[in-house]
Design a protein around this motif. Structure first.
Motif, mmCIF file in Angstrom:
data_model
loop_
_atom_site.group_PDB
_atom_site.id
_atom_site.type_symbol
_atom_site.label_atom_id
_atom_site.label_comp_id
_atom_site.label_asym_id
_atom_site.label_seq_id
_atom_site.Cartn_x
_atom_site.Cartn_y
_atom_site.Cartn_z
ATOM 1 N N LEU A 21 8.900 48.129 0.694
ATOM 2 C CA LEU A 21 9.521 47.219 1.229
ATOM 3 C C LEU A 21 9.450 45.807 0.319
ATOM 4 O O LEU A 21 8.084 45.487 0.327
ATOM 5 C CB LEU A 21 9.288 46.959 2.746
ATOM 6 C CG LEU A 21 9.741 45.580 3.228
ATOM 7 C CD1 LEU A 21 11.281 45.922 3.486
ATOM 8 C CD2 LEU A 21 9.169 45.349 4.583
ATOM 9 N N GLY A 22 10.322 45.240 -0.096
ATOM 10 C CA GLY A 22 10.061 43.956 -0.552
ATOM 11 C C GLY A 22 10.310 42.785 0.422
ATOM 12 O O GLY A 22 11.199 42.713 1.198
ATOM 13 N N ILE A 23 9.521 41.745 0.405
ATOM 14 C CA ILE A 23 9.635 40.600 1.546
ATOM 15 C C ILE A 23 9.414 39.375 0.767
ATOM 16 O O ILE A 23 8.617 39.084 -0.308
ATOM 17 C CB ILE A 23 8.624 40.517 2.685
ATOM 18 C CG1 ILE A 23 8.784 41.696 3.332
ATOM 19 C CG2 ILE A 23 8.927 39.300 3.424
ATOM 20 C CD1 ILE A 23 7.608 41.803 4.507
ATOM 21 N N VAL A 24 10.718 38.604 0.518
ATOM 22 C CA VAL A 24 10.836 37.548 -0.677
ATOM 23 C C VAL A 24 10.898 36.334 0.316
ATOM 24 O O VAL A 24 11.923 36.301 0.950
ATOM 25 C CB VAL A 24 12.066 37.963 -1.475
ATOM 26 C CG1 VAL A 24 11.905 36.892 -2.607
ATOM 27 C CG2 VAL A 24 11.902 39.284 -2.062
ATOM 28 N N PHE A 25 10.420 35.214 -0.130
ATOM 29 C CA PHE A 25 10.306 33.997 0.496
ATOM 30 C C PHE A 25 10.975 32.878 -0.726
ATOM 31 O O PHE A 25 10.361 33.050 -1.848
ATOM 32 C CB PHE A 25 8.942 33.378 0.916
ATOM 33 C CG PHE A 25 8.402 34.324 2.075
ATOM 34 C CD1 PHE A 25 8.373 33.630 3.451
ATOM 35 C CD2 PHE A 25 7.681 35.505 1.797
ATOM 36 C CE1 PHE A 25 7.931 34.552 4.299
ATOM 37 C CE2 PHE A 25 7.258 36.105 2.775
ATOM 38 C CZ PHE A 25 7.540 35.640 4.198
ATOM 39 N N VAL A 26 12.193 32.568 -0.415
ATOM 40 C CA VAL A 26 13.071 31.916 -1.390
ATOM 41 C C VAL A 26 13.101 30.223 -0.995
ATOM 42 O O VAL A 26 13.723 30.065 -0.099
ATOM 43 C CB VAL A 26 14.374 32.485 -1.746
ATOM 44 C CG1 VAL A 26 14.902 31.934 -3.291
ATOM 45 C CG2 VAL A 26 13.971 33.934 -1.921
#
Length: 287
Positions: A227-232
């Motif tokens: 699972l990728g969790i990305v904060f942008v």
């Protein structure tokens, strides 16, 4: 709706929350109703930044490295206290090496393809637009906590995106699969996500679930057992065309001359039906 985060994002981000303790799994009914009424993809409250206390978008690699230095100093403190004078030198060397890992990891996306193009991160960056990447590998802390692999993306040495990777499975705090992880994250964030289907034409290779607050987008990326969790940073994401002024060129695409030489020759159209009938009739007369 208040986010009931039992542990802080400051130390180990989502992985250390145990993501959902009993206290956070069952919000009061009136608060749950408000959550259900919220727009999909919109979190009701600002979500803390992951990894380190004090981490902010716009920081340089060196500023983030100093936060990492402080975190490692705290982790290694017990080792120094328990070490003999000779052992202290070894511990000090190990600490210095760990602090250097992040600083040495920078990858510049100039005009030459990199090995990152062959990874799941392809599509998260472009070439020739002053973009770079620095990484922290997955590891186990002295206290037994598992830290995910983390990727920090920069424009002109200013942080705009953090990409974390978590393993999914029967023993994962996030769940066995993507759908389970999204349900848990929706409880943590206090809102249902917007579901976005993969679109290769737009550089999006995986299905995603997306939340947002005033400052950032949070993307959960479906990569099977990862699972990728990305904060942008939203301000950058919503103005990417202004930052990515150089046209992205697919380094693996065939040259146009090669394409033309290897293409099937065009099919030549036949004579109009009326003319064809006349020719057929004339041929029969000759016979």
């Amino acid at each position: 709706m208040k986010l009931k985060l039992i542990a802080t994002f400051a130390v180990t981000s989502l992985g250390a929350l145990s993501l959902l303790s009993p206290a956070s799994a069952a919000p009061p009914k009136e608060k749950a109703d408000k959550s259900a009424a919220a727009d999909k993809g919109a979190a009701p409250k600002a979500i803390p930044m992951p990894v380190f206390s004090g981490l902010k978008f716009g920081m340089s690699l060196e500023q983030i490295a100093k936060l990492n230095d402080k975190d490692l100093d705290v982790e290694f403190k017990k080792r120094f206290l328990a070490a003999s004078p000779s052992q202290s030198l070894q511990v000090e060397d190990e600490l210095r090496d760990k602090k250097a890992v992040f600083r040495r990891s920078r990858i510049e996306f100039l005009d030459t393809p990199t090995g990152i193009d062959q990874s799941a991160l392809k599509g998260e960056y472009s070439y020739g637009n002053k973009e770079s990447l620095a990484r922290m590998p997955a590891r186990t802390r002295d206290d037994g906590k598992e830290l995910p692999a983390r990727h920090f993306f920069f424009f002109n040495d200013k942080l705009w995106k953090i990409y974390e990777e978590y393993r999914l499975g029967p023993k994962s705090n996030l769940g066995a699969d993507f759908d389970s992880a999204v349900k848990k994250l929706a409880k943590v964030f206090g809102a249902e996500p917007l579901k976005v289907t993969a679109d290769y034409s737009k550089g999006q290779s995986f299905d995603e679930a997306v939340w947002k607050d005033g400052e950032k987008l949070i993307r959960a990326v479906d990569r099977g057992d990862t699972l990728g969790i990305v904060f942008v940073e939203r301000a950058t994401q919503e103005n990417l065309a202004r930052f990515r002024t150089k046209q992205v060129v697919d380094q693996h695409e065939l040259d146009k001359d090669v394409k033309a030489a290897t293409a099937n020759p065009p099919v030549q159209p036949g004579p109009p039906p009326a003319e064809k009938d006349k020719k057929d009739a004339a041929a029969k007369k000759k016979k």
